[in-house]
Design a protein around this motif. Structure first.
Motif: not given
Length: 389
Positions: A1-29
């Motif tokens: 099971m992941p530890t509590s520090t692995q589940n905080t959003l601070t540690n997940l921030a890089p994944d969130l901002f990497n995801a935005l690189d994908v979203v920004s290419r969608e056709l949302v005119g």
């Protein structure tokens, strides 16, 4: 099971901002083309907020007198805005699932990044679809149901701009959001792809849509296709209607329906009008209401044939200020809820801000991507449909 520090959003921030690189290419005119309004923070989901709208002013002759004229009273109108949706996308992992991924060589972080991207994409597309659905509130339209725009010339942007100009729209920030078929036609026009004629290599080299005739052109994957009413052989009655009239009484003729959002033409008038409210049976001498500003050409005191333009794609040209998108984080109880952490993540391309929350459960963790929003046309006169195949 992941530890509590692995589940905080601070540690997940890089994944969130990497995801935005994908979203920004969608056709949302639509999302970056409309006005983003954050003044509706006070509105709960489903609550209507009214904003005042000043009426058209009238002028009078100056006549010197000992006192000023006793006039100037106006009836102030209003437009409504509703935060209509609060939506979420959940992502849940338990400890055994993550351990299995780590042991077989799969990257948990890569999968989680893609889940974030798909979650934000889902919400973006829902908002984009809601904005595209506002086409039924446009003032007028231009184009043909049997032809894709920009087939051979740039006349479509010129005509959309003309209609907006005639309706008094501010011309400093005009937008045109089209579907991908129209976009493909635009990219093949020689006058835009020949660098010596276009004076810009972006369309040829990178496929970037240019500003044309003072309109910023964008593409959307959510542009709507309208299913037209079945009205045939309908006519106006013989009362006659002045320029600016919006309510038209039909004669007891024809068959079928005229729906809200339909585009119609009236014999002797080349303008295409958008129907605000229709008639479920055109043979019953009922009425239809046109969107403001109403008729551009008077109807004489004789029956005139009404033609309903068929099923077609409805791209939109508009002044940015005519359409509003209100977004906020979903409301929370004043005492908070069971979330362990939360973060607001803003997509720099669309401007949307998502709330991401984490809920620690029994031997598992649930992540939630969420947003509340509402859309509205605040000035129908400044919105025009571009009809296409």
């Amino acid at each position: 099971m992941p530890t509590s520090t692995q589940n905080t959003l601070t540690n997940l921030a890089p994944d969130l901002f990497n995801a935005l690189d994908v979203v920004s290419r969608e056709l949302v005119g639509f999302i970056p083309a409309v006005t983003s309004d954050m003044t509706y923070e006070r509105a709960a989901v489903g609550q209507t907020v009214r904003s005042p709208v000043a009426p058209v002013a009238s002028a009078s002759d100056i006549a010197p007198n000992v006192t000023p004229p006793d006039d100037g009273n106006q009836t102030i109108g209003s437009t409504t805005m509703t935060i209509s949706k609060a939506r979420r996308v959940p992502i849940r992992w338990n400890g055994e699932e993550r351990r299995a991924l780590d042991n077989n060589g799969a990257s948990y972080n890569v999968i989680l990044r893609d889940q974030f991207a798909q979650g934000m994409r889902t919400l973006c597309n829902e908002i984009e679809a809601d904005l595209a659905g506002l086409y039924t509130l446009a003032s007028r339209s231009y184009g043909a149901a049997n032809a894709t725009p920009f087939a051979s010339t740039l006349a479509d942007t010129a005509q959309i701009r003309r209609i907006l100009s005639d309706n008094g729209a501010p011309l400093g920030d005009l937008q045109l959001v089209i579907d991908t078929s129209a976009g493909a036609n635009l990219r093949t026009l020689a006058q835009l792809t020949k660098v010596n004629e276009a004076a810009d290599a972006n369309l040829l080299r990178r496929g970037t849509l240019l500003d044309v005739h003072g309109m910023a052109i964008r593409e959307s994957g959510q542009v709507k296709r309208h299913t037209a009413g079945t009205g045939a052989n309908a006519t106006t009655n013989a009362a006659g209607y002045a320029i600016g009239a919006t309510v038209i009484t039909l004669a007891a003729a024809g068959t079928g329906t005229i729906k809200a959002g339909d585009t119609i033409t009236i014999s002797g008038d080349t303008n295409q009008y958008v129907v605000a409210s229709g008639d479920t049976d055109v043979s019953d001498a009922g009425t239809i209401t046109l969107q403001a500003p109403g008729l551009r050409k008077a109807i004489p005191a004789s029956a005139k044939a009404i033609t309903v333009i068929g099923d077609s794609v409805r791209s939109l040209g508009f002044a940015r200020s005519a359409i509003v998108l209100a977004t906020r984080a979903p409301a929370m109880p004043t005492s908070g809820d069971a979330a362990d952490d939360s973060m607001i993540v803003t997509d720099p391309q669309s401007g949307l801000s998502f709330e991401v929350r984490t809920y620690k459960q029994y031997r598992q963790v649930q992540l939630e991507i969420s947003m509340a929003w509402g859309v509205a046309v605040v000035k129908p006169e400044h919105v025009v449909q571009l009809v296409g195949l």
